[in-house]
Design a protein around this motif. Structure first.
Motif, short mmCIF file in Angstrom:
data_model
loop_
_atom_site.label_atom_id
_atom_site.label_comp_id
_atom_site.label_asym_id
_atom_site.label_seq_id
_atom_site.Cartn_x
_atom_site.Cartn_y
_atom_site.Cartn_z
N ILE A 195 0.87 -1.16 0.00
CA ILE A 195 0.00 0.00 0.00
C ILE A 195 0.91 1.22 0.00
O ILE A 195 1.97 1.21 0.65
N GLY A 196 0.54 2.23 -0.77
CA GLY A 196 1.42 3.37 -0.88
C GLY A 196 0.72 4.68 -1.15
O GLY A 196 -0.45 4.72 -1.56
N ARG A 197 1.44 5.72 -0.92
CA ARG A 197 0.99 7.09 -1.20
C ARG A 197 1.89 7.62 -2.30
O ARG A 197 3.12 7.54 -2.20
N GLN A 198 1.30 8.17 -3.36
CA GLN A 198 2.05 8.76 -4.45
C GLN A 198 1.90 10.28 -4.35
O GLN A 198 0.85 10.83 -4.63
N ILE A 199 2.97 10.94 -3.94
CA ILE A 199 2.94 12.39 -3.74
C ILE A 199 3.32 13.08 -5.04
O ILE A 199 4.39 12.81 -5.60
N PHE A 200 2.43 13.96 -5.54
CA PHE A 200 2.68 14.67 -6.79
C PHE A 200 3.90 15.58 -6.61
O PHE A 200 3.99 16.33 -5.64
N LEU A 201 4.85 15.51 -7.56
CA LEU A 201 6.04 16.35 -7.52
C LEU A 201 6.06 17.39 -8.63
O LEU A 201 6.32 18.56 -8.39
N SER A 202 5.80 16.94 -9.87
CA SER A 202 6.00 17.84 -11.01
C SER A 202 5.25 17.33 -12.23
O SER A 202 4.92 16.15 -12.33
N ARG A 203 5.01 18.25 -13.15
CA ARG A 203 4.46 17.89 -14.45
C ARG A 203 5.45 18.40 -15.50
O ARG A 203 5.40 19.55 -15.90
N PRO A 204 6.36 17.54 -15.96
CA PRO A 204 7.38 17.98 -16.91
C PRO A 204 6.84 18.19 -18.33
O PRO A 204 7.48 18.83 -19.15
N ILE A 205 5.66 17.65 -18.62
CA ILE A 205 5.09 17.77 -19.97
C ILE A 205 4.14 18.96 -20.00
O ILE A 205 3.22 19.06 -19.20
N ARG A 206 4.37 19.84 -20.93
CA ARG A 206 3.49 21.00 -21.13
C ARG A 206 2.79 20.80 -22.46
O ARG A 206 3.40 20.44 -23.46
N VAL A 207 1.47 21.04 -22.49
CA VAL A 207 0.67 20.82 -23.68
C VAL A 207 0.19 22.15 -24.23
O VAL A 207 -0.27 23.02 -23.49
N ASP A 208 0.31 22.31 -25.54
CA ASP A 208 -0.28 23.46 -26.22
C ASP A 208 -1.69 23.03 -26.63
O ASP A 208 -1.85 22.23 -27.56
N PRO A 209 -2.72 23.51 -25.91
CA PRO A 209 -4.08 23.01 -26.13
C PRO A 209 -4.56 23.16 -27.57
O PRO A 209 -4.33 24.17 -28.21
N GLY A 210 -5.23 22.13 -28.03
CA GLY A 210 -5.83 22.14 -29.36
C GLY A 210 -7.27 21.68 -29.25
O GLY A 210 -7.81 21.50 -28.16
N PRO A 211 -7.92 21.47 -30.38
CA PRO A 211 -9.32 21.03 -30.35
C PRO A 211 -9.47 19.68 -29.64
O PRO A 211 -8.67 18.77 -29.84
N GLY A 212 -10.47 19.56 -28.80
CA GLY A 212 -10.75 18.32 -28.11
C GLY A 212 -9.94 18.10 -26.84
O GLY A 212 -10.12 17.11 -26.15
N TRP A 213 -9.04 19.04 -26.52
CA TRP A 213 -8.22 18.89 -25.31
C TRP A 213 -9.05 19.24 -24.08
O TRP A 213 -9.65 20.31 -24.01
#
Length: 170
Positions: A29-47
């Motif tokens: 059993i574990g806890r996953q602590i959010f650290l970072s989001r290295p992926i940046r998205v340029d929003p497009g249609p349907g995002w």
């Protein structure tokens, strides 16, 4: 391909001189602590946003079954339940673990590679591959039972997490 790889590894282990192969199981059993989001998205249609839109941390519960070679090298397959602050999901993965000694307290290293699916804002949810590197210690209660504490890094769903896990191996 997976069956071939498993058969090859199993065969090589069996050919080794004093191979001691045994069944092993593990519950974590574990806890996953959010650290970072290295992926940046340029929003497009349907995002509709990132897969985990609000930088959610998560909880996971996993069951792993496999084989142990001389009680130090373990190879298994697991299934897990995920919950990222209300976004439920599941995962399937391969688990490779190495305990560095047979002492009562031993350092251990762990690698998990698999698929994770979460039921988020997208139709039919989002499925993503993941890699999880970890290290920790194992305290052996007996020859067959060990308690584990591990931490590491998990890369999944466009994010990086710090998983902290406790588990029991039997």
């Amino acid at each position: 391909m997976k069956k071939f790889l498993f058969s090859l590894i199993f065969g090589l282990v069996c050919l080794a001189g004093n191979a001691q192969i045994k069944y092993t199981g593990k519950v974590e059993i574990g806890r996953q602590i959010f650290l970072s989001r290295p992926i940046r998205v340029d929003p497009g249609p349907g995002w509709r946003g990132y897969q985990l839109n609000n930088n959610q941390s998560g909880l996971d519960l996993s069951i792993i079954n496999g084989i142990s070679f001389k009680n130090n090298l373990r190879l298994g397959f697991g299934v897990g339940y995920l919950n990222y602050e209300g976004i439920n999901g599941y995962s399937f993965f391969g688990d490779l673990e190495f305990a560095t000694s047979k002492d009562k307290v031993s350092p251990l290293f762990n690698l998990k590679i698999g698929q994770s699916h979460i039921n988020n804002q997208y139709d039919n949810g989002s499925t993503d591959s993941f890699v999880d590197f970890g290290a920790g210690i194992e305290y052996r209660i007996s020859k067959k039972i060990g308690l584990q504490v591990k931490a590491g890094f998990r890369f999944v769903h466009q994010s990086i997490f710090l998983p902290i896990r406790i588990g029991a191996r039997f």
